[in-house]
Design a protein around this motif. Sequence first.
Motif, PDB file in Angstrom:
ATOM      1  N   LEU A 194     -59.312  38.995  28.778  1.00 23.72           N
ATOM      2  CA  LEU A 194     -58.662  40.124  28.102  1.00 23.72           C
ATOM      3  C   LEU A 194     -57.345  39.700  27.462  1.00 23.72           C
ATOM      4  O   LEU A 194     -57.022  40.141  26.353  1.00 23.72           O
ATOM      5  CB  LEU A 194     -58.420  41.258  29.096  1.00 23.72           C
ATOM      6  CG  LEU A 194     -59.672  41.955  29.642  1.00 23.72           C
ATOM      7  CD1 LEU A 194     -59.307  42.980  30.702  1.00 23.72           C
ATOM      8  CD2 LEU A 194     -60.443  42.619  28.508  1.00 23.72           C
ATOM      9  N   PHE A 195     -56.591  38.842  28.153  1.00 15.72           N
ATOM     10  CA  PHE A 195     -55.333  38.380  27.577  1.00 15.72           C
ATOM     11  C   PHE A 195     -55.579  37.484  26.375  1.00 15.72           C
ATOM     12  O   PHE A 195     -54.798  37.476  25.416  1.00 15.72           O
ATOM     13  CB  PHE A 195     -54.511  37.635  28.631  1.00 15.72           C
ATOM     14  CG  PHE A 195     -53.132  37.270  28.154  1.00 15.72           C
ATOM     15  CD1 PHE A 195     -52.241  38.246  27.745  1.00 15.72           C
ATOM     16  CD2 PHE A 195     -52.740  35.948  28.104  1.00 15.72           C
ATOM     17  CE1 PHE A 195     -50.971  37.920  27.304  1.00 15.72           C
ATOM     18  CE2 PHE A 195     -51.471  35.606  27.655  1.00 15.72           C
ATOM     19  CZ  PHE A 195     -50.594  36.592  27.259  1.00 15.72           C
ATOM     20  N   GLY A 196     -56.684  36.734  26.423  1.00 14.87           N
ATOM     21  CA  GLY A 196     -57.049  35.921  25.267  1.00 14.87           C
ATOM     22  C   GLY A 196     -57.301  36.776  24.034  1.00 14.87           C
ATOM     23  O   GLY A 196     -56.931  36.395  22.918  1.00 14.87           O
ATOM     24  N   ARG A 197     -57.924  37.930  24.227  1.00 10.05           N
ATOM     25  CA  ARG A 197     -58.159  38.835  23.101  1.00 10.05           C
ATOM     26  C   ARG A 197     -56.839  39.410  22.588  1.00 10.05           C
ATOM     27  O   ARG A 197     -56.687  39.643  21.394  1.00 10.05           O
ATOM     28  CB  ARG A 197     -59.095  39.963  23.536  1.00 10.05           C
ATOM     29  CG  ARG A 197     -60.471  39.463  23.946  1.00 10.05           C
ATOM     30  CD  ARG A 197     -61.437  40.590  24.240  1.00 10.05           C
ATOM     31  NE  ARG A 197     -61.855  41.223  22.991  1.00 10.05           N
ATOM     32  CZ  ARG A 197     -61.633  42.490  22.688  1.00 10.05           C
ATOM     33  NH1 ARG A 197     -60.989  43.267  23.541  1.00 10.05           N
ATOM     34  NH2 ARG A 197     -62.046  42.986  21.545  1.00 10.05           N
ATOM     35  N   VAL A 198     -55.883  39.636  23.509  1.00 13.00           N
ATOM     36  CA  VAL A 198     -54.549  40.081  23.091  1.00 13.00           C
ATOM     37  C   VAL A 198     -53.897  39.031  22.208  1.00 13.00           C
ATOM     38  O   VAL A 198     -53.364  39.327  21.132  1.00 13.00           O
ATOM     39  CB  VAL A 198     -53.670  40.369  24.328  1.00 13.00           C
ATOM     40  CG1 VAL A 198     -52.206  40.578  23.922  1.00 13.00           C
ATOM     41  CG2 VAL A 198     -54.172  41.598  25.073  1.00 13.00           C
ATOM     42  N   LEU A 199     -53.943  37.766  22.665  1.00 11.34           N
ATOM     43  CA  LEU A 199     -53.310  36.684  21.908  1.00 11.34           C
ATOM     44  C   LEU A 199     -54.007  36.448  20.572  1.00 11.34           C
ATOM     45  O   LEU A 199     -53.355  36.135  19.570  1.00 11.34           O
ATOM     46  CB  LEU A 199     -53.331  35.397  22.739  1.00 11.34           C
ATOM     47  CG  LEU A 199     -52.499  35.404  24.024  1.00 11.34           C
ATOM     48  CD1 LEU A 199     -52.608  34.069  24.729  1.00 11.34           C
ATOM     49  CD2 LEU A 199     -51.043  35.728  23.723  1.00 11.34           C
ATOM     50  N   GLU A 200     -55.328  36.604  20.573  1.00 10.13           N
ATOM     51  CA  GLU A 200     -56.086  36.401  19.331  1.00 10.13           C
ATOM     52  C   GLU A 200     -55.631  37.376  18.244  1.00 10.13           C
ATOM     53  O   GLU A 200     -55.359  36.994  17.105  1.00 10.13           O
ATOM     54  CB  GLU A 200     -57.578  36.585  19.619  1.00 10.13           C
ATOM     55  CG  GLU A 200     -58.459  36.446  18.395  1.00 10.13           C
ATOM     56  CD  GLU A 200     -59.911  36.782  18.700  1.00 10.13           C
ATOM     57  OE1 GLU A 200     -60.779  36.407  17.891  1.00 10.13           O
ATOM     58  OE2 GLU A 200     -60.183  37.427  19.741  1.00 10.13           O
ATOM     59  N   ASN A 201     -55.529  38.650  18.597  1.00  9.69           N
ATOM     60  CA  ASN A 201     -55.090  39.645  17.614  1.00  9.69           C
ATOM     61  C   ASN A 201     -53.612  39.478  17.288  1.00  9.69           C
ATOM     62  O   ASN A 201     -53.184  39.689  16.146  1.00  9.69           O
ATOM     63  CB  ASN A 201     -55.335  41.058  18.156  1.00  9.69           C
ATOM     64  CG  ASN A 201     -55.246  42.111  17.077  1.00  9.69           C
ATOM     65  OD1 ASN A 201     -56.152  42.278  16.265  1.00  9.69           O
ATOM     66  ND2 ASN A 201     -54.129  42.834  17.047  1.00  9.69           N
ATOM     67  N   TRP A 202     -52.829  39.097  18.298  1.00 10.32           N
ATOM     68  CA  TRP A 202     -51.411  38.869  18.088  1.00 10.32           C
ATOM     69  C   TRP A 202     -51.183  37.749  17.070  1.00 10.32           C
ATOM     70  O   TRP A 202     -50.300  37.829  16.219  1.00 10.32           O
ATOM     71  CB  TRP A 202     -50.748  38.519  19.419  1.00 10.32           C
ATOM     72  CG  TRP A 202     -49.242  38.598  19.400  1.00 10.32           C
ATOM     73  CD1 TRP A 202     -48.457  39.036  18.373  1.00 10.32           C
ATOM     74  CD2 TRP A 202     -48.365  38.240  20.452  1.00 10.32           C
ATOM     75  NE1 TRP A 202     -47.139  38.966  18.722  1.00 10.32           N
ATOM     76  CE2 TRP A 202     -47.049  38.476  19.998  1.00 10.32           C
ATOM     77  CE3 TRP A 202     -48.545  37.738  21.741  1.00 10.32           C
ATOM     78  CZ2 TRP A 202     -45.932  38.218  20.783  1.00 10.32           C
ATOM     79  CZ3 TRP A 202     -47.434  37.486  22.524  1.00 10.32           C
ATOM     80  CH2 TRP A 202     -46.151  37.728  22.056  1.00 10.32           C
ATOM     81  N   TYR A 203     -52.018  36.705  17.165  1.00  9.45           N
ATOM     82  CA  TYR A 203     -51.893  35.597  16.216  1.00  9.45           C
ATOM     83  C   TYR A 203     -52.216  36.060  14.796  1.00  9.45           C
ATOM     84  O   TYR A 203     -51.566  35.632  13.826  1.00  9.45           O
ATOM     85  CB  TYR A 203     -52.822  34.454  16.621  1.00  9.45           C
ATOM     86  CG  TYR A 203     -52.710  33.241  15.727  1.00  9.45           C
ATOM     87  CD1 TYR A 203     -51.530  32.505  15.667  1.00  9.45           C
ATOM     88  CD2 TYR A 203     -53.778  32.839  14.928  1.00  9.45           C
ATOM     89  CE1 TYR A 203     -51.423  31.400  14.841  1.00  9.45           C
ATOM     90  CE2 TYR A 203     -53.679  31.743  14.099  1.00  9.45           C
ATOM     91  CZ  TYR A 203     -52.497  31.019  14.068  1.00  9.45           C
ATOM     92  OH  TYR A 203     -52.387  29.930  13.236  1.00  9.45           O
ATOM     93  N   MET A 204     -53.192  36.962  14.676  1.00  9.27           N
ATOM     94  CA  MET A 204     -53.512  37.509  13.357  1.00  9.27           C
ATOM     95  C   MET A 204     -52.319  38.296  12.797  1.00  9.27           C
ATOM     96  O   MET A 204     -52.029  38.243  11.600  1.00  9.27           O
ATOM     97  CB  MET A 204     -54.741  38.410  13.446  1.00  9.27           C
ATOM     98  CG  MET A 204     -56.014  37.692  13.877  1.00  9.27           C
ATOM     99  SD  MET A 204     -56.515  36.411  12.707  1.00  9.27           S
ATOM    100  CE  MET A 204     -56.931  37.407  11.281  1.00  9.27           C
ATOM    101  N   ILE A 205     -51.622  39.024  13.686  1.00 11.27           N
ATOM    102  CA  ILE A 205     -50.424  39.748  13.251  1.00 11.27           C
ATOM    103  C   ILE A 205     -49.341  38.773  12.825  1.00 11.27           C
ATOM    104  O   ILE A 205     -48.655  38.984  11.812  1.00 11.27           O
ATOM    105  CB  ILE A 205     -49.914  40.660  14.391  1.00 11.27           C
ATOM    106  CG1 ILE A 205     -50.905  41.799  14.649  1.00 11.27           C
ATOM    107  CG2 ILE A 205     -48.538  41.233  14.071  1.00 11.27           C
ATOM    108  CD1 ILE A 205     -50.521  42.699  15.800  1.00 11.27           C
TER     109      ILE A 205
END
Length: 574
Positions: free
Chosen positions: A256-267
């Motif tokens: 779940l945290f990986g998905r947070v970081l993935e979208n955060w990187y897109m931002i």
Amino acid sequence: MDQGLQSKKYTAWQLLCAYWHSEHRGFAYGLLAVVISMTMVLVGMDVVFNYWYNYFYNALQAYDKHGAVSLLIVFMFLATVFIVISVYRYYVTQFFGLRWRQWMTNQFINRWLEKRSYYYLENFDVNTDNPDQRIQEDAGAIVTISLDLLVGLVGSITTFIAFIYILWTLSGVIKLPLGSWGTLTIPGYLVWVAIIYSCIGTFLAFKIGRPLVALNFEQQRREATFRFSAIDLRTHSEHVALYRGEADENRILHKLFGRVLENWYMIILRQKLLLWFTSGYSQMSVFLPLLVVLPNYFNKVFLLGGLMQSLRAFASIQDALSFLVSSYTSIAQWRAVVKRLLTFLNHMAEIEDQAILQNKLIYKKFPSNKIVVRNLSLNTPRGEPLLRDINEQFDFGGHYLLKGASGIGKSTFIRAIAGIWPFGEGDIELPEKESVIYLPQKPYVPLGSLREALLFPHDLTVSPSDEVVSQALEDCHLHNLIQRLYEAARWSELLSPGELQRISFARILLHKPDWIFLDESTSSLDLANEKYLYKLLKEKLPRSAVISVGHQASTEAFHDAIIDLEKYSAHPSS
């Protein structure tokens, strides 16, 4: 009359306007007028400062020491007034935001709890995530960001109006030779340069930053899911420890945290692209006015003071026109917050409409002290049949046991009588004035002191004394908790399942209901305690009716009648 947020679908505009149509609108408009007035005064002082720069730099160019010193004293006075007004505008704006947030949060809490939306969303809806975050975080964010954007917009409009005349006057006329086509004369050319430059910047900022709205919305959703998973681990820490499930929980949290970081990187990537533009735009805003103002200075249209005044006026106009560019990140966050709140609010309306549409249950109140169920059929939320054509009567003072295979719908039957299961049809007759209490298998203990937990829900006409409450604990073999009546704790995590179920029985003794529904409310107790508590109910509340749901054969001895729901099952076992 303040109607607040209604059970209907809202648009962004309707959500924002709700506070301004409430009974607090007089107060809101009054404070808004004060904030706008202060903003306009501050802009007016910017105009005064603009002229001050003209006089001061002209005095410096003329080596007028006395004039320069006098102007510095004037500046100190103006700066003091400016600071005082700025501080009080901040205070009034924040106080206004506090009142607005209070109203908004209260409205969302009321909407969440009315018509049992909290129950329907949690049990029958998969589209709404983390309503607690919507209430706690987003309701405050929409107020804060809206006020910041509103004050910024008012300031920008006022600044543009205030400085447009100054810049137009200072611009004079510029003549551009066009060869054989003659000469192009442009009056107020600095104004046109500022407008064109700002329009281009606004268009490009929206073009580059538009994906941030969806990305911010998704980021909040993923952050909330990650946070909920961590809270869920804390809530069920004992279960995870007993299962030795640390490795699985570790994998889930990291995923779940990986998905947070993935979208955060897109931002980050999109913000980087937007920062490239905004940084270049800001630096060009310093160079461009110099480029277009210097010709007038070298042509001696104005002195050094006029140059500085022109630069500041140009910068003020350009900042005002670039409001959307500089505020785009805030606008993207605002749109994401509004979208989340509308999703939450509108899903509540949808699930309530769905419950009303599928609910064909008819509840009637009669003076007779009995509960009668006629032609009752119950379904799952997906419309699958559970129980069919139930016809039963429960008389006051009787003790009834509901039996049946696991999953047949015993708890659903209790929920239907309680009025919280909307998927079914039939008639349910209830006593007109008698009190009823429902105890689920997993007791609910609200946050607060133990005494408050025992008295939940607080619908008693007279609050019992500490002696009465202590006696109820003693009767339920919870004497070890008597000294902790006023201790505030997370009792649902602190107490064992058996202790929590005994807390529920102590609650029954304090409320003294006429009708008691027990949905496997002794499943965590040993046989001796189970027998004792059922016997205690007969002794302390001899006139009360008890309707129990149970699997254990031991519970049969505590009841006068047994109702096997298998005969009403839509899928009877062979």
